[in-house]
Design an enzyme around this catalytic site. Structure first.
Site: not given
Length: 147
Positions: A78-80
């Site tokens: 989850q790059f967010t």
């Protein structure tokens, strides 16, 4: 690396209506590789996650680790988690590792958990995933290897 751990009774990931990973009871682990992360970072985070005492003992206290309970893990990239919201209303994600590097570190993290004896499944890197979970507690912990 940055991670959000959610203690779950069950969790699953689907892509285009097909299950790609599931776990439970155990931890849903949302993970984000950051610039400068390496194999040592991966191993440090995996060791910490495996030993965190987030599960109830017979007295109802959070005294047991994932290793001690025999629980499983579902790891989702989850790059967010690298969102920078300090300016304006649109988050920036330049604090996340580049996709090729991030995927390698993400897979190494899942492998490191498996090596420690934790049954581990993953989502699908870069896919539009649907994540379902039943949060137990709720217990949600944020970890950052830099802090």
């Amino acid at each position: 690396m940055r991670a959000v751990l959610q203690r779950v009774t069950e969790a699953s990931v689907t892509v285009d209506g097909h299950f790609v990973g599931r776990c439970g009871p155990g931890l849903l682990i949302l993970v984000c590789a950051m610039p400068g992360d390496d194999l040592d970072t991966v191993r440090t985070l995996a060791a910490k996650v495996s030993k965190l005492r987030l599960f109830k003992d017979d007295a109802g206290k959070m005294n047991l680790s994932l290793l001690q309970t025999g629980g499983s893990a579902l790891v989702v990239s989850q790059f967010t988690l690298a969102a920078d919201t300090s300016r304006g209303n649109r988050p920036g994600f330049s604090g996340a590792a580049k996709p090729g590097e991030a995927e390698t570190l993400y897979l190494q993290f899942a492998h490191a958990l498996k090596t420690l004896g934790i049954p581990t499944e993953t989502g699908q890197f870069g896919a539009d995933m649907s994540v379902a979970l039943v949060n137990d507690g709720p217990v949600t912990i944020w970890l950052d290897t830099d802090g």
